[in-house]
Design an enzyme around this catalytic site. Sequence first.
Site, PDB file in Angstrom:
ATOM      1  N   ARG A 149      -2.488 -73.564 -25.383  1.00  0.00           N
ATOM      2  CA  ARG A 149      -3.679 -72.898 -25.943  1.00  0.00           C
ATOM      3  C   ARG A 149      -3.233 -72.107 -27.181  1.00  0.00           C
ATOM      4  O   ARG A 149      -2.170 -71.486 -27.158  1.00  0.00           O
ATOM      5  CB  ARG A 149      -4.364 -71.967 -24.925  1.00  0.00           C
ATOM      6  CG  ARG A 149      -5.058 -72.723 -23.799  1.00  0.00           C
ATOM      7  CD  ARG A 149      -5.936 -71.820 -22.947  1.00  0.00           C
ATOM      8  NE  ARG A 149      -7.228 -71.553 -23.568  1.00  0.00           N
ATOM      9  CZ  ARG A 149      -8.101 -70.672 -23.091  1.00  0.00           C
ATOM     10  NH1 ARG A 149      -7.824 -69.983 -22.000  1.00  0.00           N
ATOM     11  NH2 ARG A 149      -9.267 -70.491 -23.700  1.00  0.00           N
ATOM     12  N   ASP A 209      -7.260 -61.227 -26.931  1.00  0.00           N
ATOM     13  CA  ASP A 209      -6.304 -62.339 -26.906  1.00  0.00           C
ATOM     14  C   ASP A 209      -5.246 -62.230 -27.992  1.00  0.00           C
ATOM     15  O   ASP A 209      -4.159 -62.782 -27.871  1.00  0.00           O
ATOM     16  CB  ASP A 209      -7.031 -63.676 -27.022  1.00  0.00           C
ATOM     17  CG  ASP A 209      -7.738 -64.002 -25.728  1.00  0.00           C
ATOM     18  OD1 ASP A 209      -8.827 -63.458 -25.493  1.00  0.00           O
ATOM     19  OD2 ASP A 209      -7.158 -64.759 -24.916  1.00  0.00           O
ATOM     20  N   ASN A 251     -11.099 -62.159 -29.303  1.00  0.00           N
ATOM     21  CA  ASN A 251     -11.409 -62.153 -27.876  1.00  0.00           C
ATOM     22  C   ASN A 251     -12.466 -63.232 -27.644  1.00  0.00           C
ATOM     23  O   ASN A 251     -12.916 -63.904 -28.585  1.00  0.00           O
ATOM     24  CB  ASN A 251     -11.900 -60.767 -27.434  1.00  0.00           C
ATOM     25  CG  ASN A 251     -11.964 -60.636 -25.916  1.00  0.00           C
ATOM     26  OD1 ASN A 251     -10.995 -60.941 -25.219  1.00  0.00           O
ATOM     27  ND2 ASN A 251     -13.092 -60.207 -25.382  1.00  0.00           N
ATOM     28  N   GLN A 309     -16.969 -66.983 -17.270  1.00  0.00           N
ATOM     29  CA  GLN A 309     -15.908 -66.113 -16.721  1.00  0.00           C
ATOM     30  C   GLN A 309     -16.482 -64.790 -16.209  1.00  0.00           C
ATOM     31  O   GLN A 309     -15.950 -64.204 -15.270  1.00  0.00           O
ATOM     32  CB  GLN A 309     -14.843 -65.829 -17.796  1.00  0.00           C
ATOM     33  CG  GLN A 309     -13.982 -67.014 -18.172  1.00  0.00           C
ATOM     34  CD  GLN A 309     -14.542 -67.768 -19.361  1.00  0.00           C
ATOM     35  OE1 GLN A 309     -15.759 -67.802 -19.560  1.00  0.00           O
ATOM     36  NE2 GLN A 309     -13.679 -68.378 -20.148  1.00  0.00           N
TER      37      GLN A 309
HETATM   38  O1  MRU Z   1     -10.809 -68.456 -22.473  1.00  0.00           O
HETATM   39  P1  MRU Z   1     -10.296 -67.365 -21.589  1.00  0.00           P
HETATM   40  O2  MRU Z   1     -11.055 -67.210 -20.320  1.00  0.00           O
HETATM   41  O3  MRU Z   1      -8.796 -67.466 -21.371  1.00  0.00           O
HETATM   42  O4  MRU Z   1     -10.557 -66.038 -22.443  1.00  0.00           O
HETATM   43  C1  MRU Z   1     -10.098 -64.828 -21.953  1.00  0.00           C
HETATM   44  C2  MRU Z   1     -10.543 -63.657 -22.734  1.00  0.00           C
HETATM   45  O5  MRU Z   1     -11.154 -63.773 -23.770  1.00  0.00           O
HETATM   46  C3  MRU Z   1     -10.128 -62.316 -22.210  1.00  0.00           C
HETATM   47  O6  MRU Z   1     -11.050 -61.335 -22.589  1.00  0.00           O
HETATM   48  C4  MRU Z   1      -8.766 -61.971 -22.807  1.00  0.00           C
HETATM   49  O7  MRU Z   1      -7.841 -62.990 -22.570  1.00  0.00           O
HETATM   50  C5  MRU Z   1      -8.238 -60.714 -22.279  1.00  0.00           C
HETATM   51  S1  MRU Z   1      -7.708 -60.910 -20.635  1.00  0.00           S
HETATM   52  C6  MRU Z   1      -7.002 -59.501 -20.106  1.00  0.00           C
END
Ligand code: MRU
Length: 320
Positions: free
Chosen positions: A86, A220, A230, A179
């Site tokens: 990713r 992120d 994010n 999520q």
């Molecule tokens: O695509 P994802 O579910 O991995 O995205 C996650 C997020 O955007 C979270 O807000 C971020 O990783 C922070 S997690 C502590």
Amino acid sequence: MGRGHLEPERIVRLELGAVVLLDQRRLPDEVVELRCGSAAEVADAIRTMAVRGAPAIGVAAAYGLALAAERGEDLERAYEVLAASRPTAVNLVWALDRMRDDPSPERARRLHQEEVERCRRMARHAAALFGPGTRALTHCNAGGLATGGYGSAVGALLAAWEDGLLAHVWVDETRPLLQGARLTAWELEAAGIPHAVIADAAAAHVMARGEVDCVVTGADRIAANGDTANKIGTYGLAVAAAHHGLPLYVVAPTSTLDPATPTGAGIPIEERDPAEVTSRFPARNPAFDVTPAALIAAIVTEEGVHRAPYESSLPWAVHA
Ligand code: MRU
């Protein structure tokens, strides 16, 4: 651990011959584990989001590299495959780089433990930003599932709840993979924190009705100037929060800092399969967006509460 906290090793762990993860694609309906027998299988679990959330994918990748070393895999190849799984969360490469000199199970477990410890520390700092009776709004999932234990933004909510400062949490459902509706709501339910899931499009409405006091999210990747990537939708929330005079707090460990990227414009944004949005019509599926630093009231790390200008206030020395 207290009520509602998933043990870190239930979220992700290394066993003999496998990295074992709680399969987040199947939550909350089914609580099942996924066994990954090679670095490539761990990379696949990250790509398909069986494990997700910036710190958690770093931890999973660290275990993946330790597994590769144990199996006698080509470690350069394993590093590359895991790093490419990713693109947006900088924690992934951060964790892999920390494993380069010592790709042992002990090193990976220590890294995992340290990430959870960072979460606990930053949650305490973040809770101090909450006033009594706070009604918070959060987006995506930045809980224990996303960090390998305790959580960043949700960790802050847990700490504020323990301190008697939190009244209610609005949980953005977080289209397209939900999520918020699936994972954050599950975690808040387990912790006994009053919450309600809302459609992402309802966030500005509840703000306008005076039913939100602050927005709290994870991150992120945080660029050198504080611009923050994010989950897609965070930028829109930040714009709406600014319009309503509400603070947006970003809660993230120093493993999410990226001093090598000067501004948000340099952050790679993952484009996922459009079929996650709709398989019937043409679609576009950017998985993240960038919130400009000017819209962020504070960034909270394990080192404390940091305010603009972030170039000088973020703890870059700790990160290094
Ligand atoms: O695509 P994802 O579910 O991995 O995205 C996650 C997020 O955007 C979270 O807000 C971020 O990783 C922070 S997690 C502590």
